[in-house]
Design an enzyme around this catalytic site. Structure first.
Site, mmCIF file in Angstrom:
data_model
loop_
_atom_site.group_PDB
_atom_site.id
_atom_site.type_symbol
_atom_site.label_atom_id
_atom_site.label_comp_id
_atom_site.label_asym_id
_atom_site.label_seq_id
_atom_site.Cartn_x
_atom_site.Cartn_y
_atom_site.Cartn_z
ATOM 1 N N SER A 171 46.699 32.717 37.504
ATOM 2 C CA SER A 171 45.557 31.792 37.568
ATOM 3 C C SER A 171 45.371 31.324 39.014
ATOM 4 O O SER A 171 45.179 32.168 39.896
ATOM 5 C CB SER A 171 45.792 30.638 36.595
ATOM 6 O OG SER A 171 44.595 29.986 36.313
ATOM 7 N N ASP A 396 41.234 36.517 27.834
ATOM 8 C CA ASP A 396 41.417 35.362 28.719
ATOM 9 C C ASP A 396 40.238 34.419 28.504
ATOM 10 O O ASP A 396 39.086 34.802 28.682
ATOM 11 C CB ASP A 396 41.472 35.835 30.183
ATOM 12 C CG ASP A 396 41.931 34.740 31.133
ATOM 13 O OD1 ASP A 396 41.582 33.563 30.904
ATOM 14 O OD2 ASP A 396 42.634 35.047 32.114
ATOM 15 N N HIS A 432 44.927 33.381 28.379
ATOM 16 C CA HIS A 432 45.028 33.103 29.811
ATOM 17 C C HIS A 432 46.496 33.027 30.233
ATOM 18 O O HIS A 432 47.195 32.081 29.881
ATOM 19 C CB HIS A 432 44.320 31.787 30.130
ATOM 20 C CG HIS A 432 44.305 31.472 31.600
ATOM 21 N ND1 HIS A 432 43.702 32.291 32.526
ATOM 22 C CD2 HIS A 432 44.822 30.441 32.299
ATOM 23 C CE1 HIS A 432 43.853 31.772 33.726
ATOM 24 N NE2 HIS A 432 44.534 30.656 33.629
#
Ligand SMILES: *[C@@H]1O[C@H](CO)[C@@H](O)[C@H](O)[C@H]1NC(C)=O
Ligand SMILES: *[C@@H]1O[C@H](CO)[C@@H](O)[C@H](O)[C@H]1NC(C)=O
Ligand SMILES: *[C@@H]1O[C@H](CO)[C@@H](O)[C@H](O)[C@H]1NC(C)=O
Ligand SMILES: *[C@@H]1O[C@H](CO)[C@@H](O)[C@H](O)[C@H]1NC(C)=O
Ligand SMILES: *[C@@H]1O[C@H](CO)[C@@H](O)[C@H](O)[C@H]1NC(C)=O
Ligand SMILES: *[C@@H]1O[C@H](CO)[C@@H](O)[C@H](O)[C@H]1NC(C)=O
Ligand SMILES: *[C@@H]1O[C@H](CO)[C@@H](O)[C@H](O)[C@H]1NC(C)=O
Ligand SMILES: *[C@@H]1O[C@H](CO)[C@@H](O)[C@H](O)[C@H]1NC(C)=O
Ligand SMILES: *[C@@H]1O[C@H](CO)[C@@H](O)[C@H](O)[C@H]1NC(C)=O
Ligand SMILES: *[C@@H]1O[C@H](CO)[C@@H](O)[C@H](O)[C@H]1NC(C)=O
Ligand SMILES: *[C@@H]1O[C@H](CO)[C@@H](O)[C@H](O)[C@H]1NC(C)=O
Ligand SMILES: *[C@@H]1O[C@H](CO)[C@@H](O)[C@H](O)[C@H]1NC(C)=O
Length: 505
Positions: A171, A396, A432
């Site tokens: 991320s 995601d 995610h």
């Protein structure tokens, strides 16, 4: 140097995970970081775990850089660990790294906040006036400085330089890794950049878009309606990859149209009631899947893929009286308020479809050079022998997999030999940075190390489900994009051996 960077004060609180005489601030040579003043270096011996030591702060952006060093069993490797959301670092990732023998470092980028989604405490000097130093620190500078400092401390402590240096993050941590490859190619021999929050300004627009859609359409679906849409999409598209496993592995083949649902009934999974899909549902879902559009209506960026949970980017709240209201995604909403409107109290529910493209344009103009992280020229990183592994869940729910594909395609367009140094793996059904019903890479850092240290490039990434289904942890190999992992048509679908990498389904 002072003209470029008036004074960056770095206040490292150095932690060691065991006891030795060399773990004193006097024994550790003060690191030299160009443009920075080391204000305090504290070495702390901690048995079995580590605690923090407080230090001074001052008027200049001062980073709190934390280095954890294993006393015994150092594997000779330096590891930079990344953050998430608005956090530049993740001190909680240091202990597991040290346990595995790595000397590990993390930074707070000088903004001290512990909130992943709220930058209000540091974003503005005053209304209308962005704190450019702290933003630059968050965007790029802090990670480079922490790397230079961390390596120096590690070298001083062990009396020899690390044999290899790696980056690991997902991320924001993935964006930081790509930033290092783009801007500071010498820092790391290898980089794991999971679900990278690159293309930052397009990403912020894409994350804010679902809220703007719900506001402008005047309709916020209850979450059970979103869930029912996904259930229908999965029912329609699950099998397109040749295996029915509850996962959409071939979103590109999925032409499921939410308009086909209008008038049909579904059961709301939160209260068991029977409800009907409306044309508003179809419009809202279509626009969220499409992603933000330009002033003339063409695609400006990507949306989340069908089958991906809506609850993160399109959160809605349903009251007892049945009214449902939309809510924004906290990180992008904070970005819009602080960095675009430069007013933490701005009401983002006022943003119209008409205003949206200009805001994205402004975001690019003001911040691409600071935090855009979309430069596809990785030639310097390739030339120094660096290797990058990216992986991302196809489900995601925060960062659009298509953005990652777009970036990789751009790198490949510049360098047809891209797979010599950069490989991307998508994980169907994974959310995610993990989670979901799909297959998560088992040990990507080791795969990267084999590539860097032994020249063994990962043909596939071994992956497994995060939990047992009917008592079995299912395995599958992730294939390097653009190839896909296809069921061979026979054999146990819970075993990796029943799949091969193909160019298409
Ligand atoms: C660390 O923990 C281990 C296992 O609990 C214990 O045996 C050992 O004494 C501890 N070491 C120190 C220095 O406290
Ligand atoms: C520095 O970072 C450590 C580790 O995250 C934290 O415990 C400590 O509170 C931080 N210190 C300051 C002054 O922010
Ligand atoms: C560094 O910080 C520690 C902990 O706050 C403090 O005890 C020490 O005096 C500081 N050292 C310097 C040189 O400022
Ligand atoms: C670093 O590499 C050298 C040379 O291969 C080796 O002798 C040494 O053991 C390595 N250091 C560590 C800590 O593994
Ligand atoms: C974050 O900081 C606030 C204010 O300093 C504190 O109250 C809160 O407990 C912290 N949260 C975490 C998760 O550390
Ligand atoms: C964000 O942080 C600011 C100050 O740091 C605080 O006033 C505000 O309430 C926070 N907002 C949210 C949504 O938590
Ligand atoms: C997004 O990715 C999927 C899967 O690779 C692909 O089929 C699709 O065309 C992409 N969407 C866009 C808008 O590029
Ligand atoms: C959507 O549904 C409403 C109410 O049923 C209807 O009045 C309207 O014409 C429909 N709009 C479209 C574009 O189908
Ligand atoms: C439903 O409840 C919410 C929260 O109490 C309130 O804000 C809203 O006005 C109510 N809506 C209706 C139609 O009564
Ligand atoms: C934003 O919308 C709110 C509620 O609709 C309204 O009260 C406010 O005046 C608007 N603000 C701006 C700056 O347009
Ligand atoms: C590289 O190969 C050697 C010899 O086979 C092996 O011992 C070592 O573990 C390998 N390194 C990695 C990172 O896999
Ligand atoms: C789990 O086992 C049951 C009973 O054999 C079977 O009906 C079901 O399909 C299995 N679930 C999965 C996901 O394989």
């Amino acid at each position: 140097m002072k003209n470029l960077w008036p004074l960056l004060c770095i206040s490292p609180w150095v932690h060691a995970a065991a006891t030795v005489d060399s773990c004193t601030s006097a024994a550790i040579a003060t690191p030299v970081v160009p443009g920075a003043l080391i204000t305090n270096l504290t070495a702390d011996v901690v048995n079995n775990y580590s605690i923090s030591i407080t230090g001074e702060s001052n008027n200049w952006p001062a980073q709190n850089i934390t280095v954890w060093l294993p006393l015994t069993g150092w594997n000779g490797i330096f590891l930079g660990v990344g953050g998430g959301g608005f956090l530049a670092g993740s001190p909680s990732s240091l202990a597991p790294a040290v346990q595995r023998g790595y000397a590990a470092v993390s930074t707070d980028a000088g903004h001290r906040s512990n909130s992943t989604s709220n930058a209000t405490s540091w974003a503005l000097v005053s209304n209308g006036n962005v704190n450019q130093y702290l933003l630059l620190d968050f965007g790029s500078r802090s990670v480079h400085d922490m790397t230079v400092l961390g390596k120096a401390v590690t070298t001083s402590f062990y009396g020899s330089a690390p044999n290899y240096s790696y980056w690991q993050g997902c991320s924001t941590g993935g964006r930081q890794g790509m930033m290092e490859a783009q801007r500071y190619p010498d820092d790391y021999d290898g980089i794991v950049a999971g679900a990278p929050a690159i293309q930052w300004n397009d990403l912020q627009a894409a994350q804010q878009w679902p809220f703007t859609v719900m506001i402008n359409e005047g309709y916020a679906p209850p979450q059970c309606e979103f869930d029912a849409v996904n259930a229908a999409a999965i029912a329609a598209c699950d099998g397109l990859d040749g295996l029915e496993d509850g996962i959409i592995a071939a979103p590109g083949l999925c032409d499921f149209n939410p308009a086909s649902l209008v008038g049909k009934t579904y059961t709301c999974d939160s209260d068991g009631s029977q409800r009907q899909f409306s044309n508003k549902t179809a419009t809202v879902v279509e626009k969220i899947w499409q992603g933000p559009v330009t002033a003339n209506g063409s695609n400006a960026w990507y949306g989340i893929l069908p089958g991906t949970n809506f609850s993160s980017l399109a959160p809605t709240e349903t009251f007892a009286n049945g009214t449902t209201i939309p809510q924004p995604f906290a990180i992008s909403d904070n970005w819009y308020r602080n960095f675009l409107f430069k007013d933490p109290n701005y009401n983002t529910s006022n943003i119209t479809y008409g205003q949206f493209p200009a805001l994205t344009h402004q975001s690019h103009q003001e911040y691409d050079s600071v935090i855009g992280t979309a430069d596809p020229d990785l030639s310097a990183y390739k030339a120094r022998g660096g290797k990058i592994l990216t992986w991302q869940g196809l489900a995601d729910y925060l960062i659009m997999p298509n953005g990652t594909m777009h970036y990789y395609d751009q790198v490949a367009a510049l360098d047809p030999m891209v797979t010599d140094f950069y490989r991307v793996f998508f994980a169907p059904g994974v959310g995610h940075c993990g989670g979901g019903f799909g297959y998560v890479p088992v040990d990507i850092l080791t795969a990267l190390r084999r590539w860097v240290e032994n020249g063994t490039a990962p043909g596939v990434l071994a992956a497994a489900t995060s939990f047992a289904v009917n008592g079995t942890i299912r395995t599958q190999n992730l294939c390097p994009y653009p190839s896909v992992s296809k069921y061979i048509g026979s054999g146990d679908p819970a075993q990796a051996a029943s799949f091969t990498c193909e160019s298409s389904f």
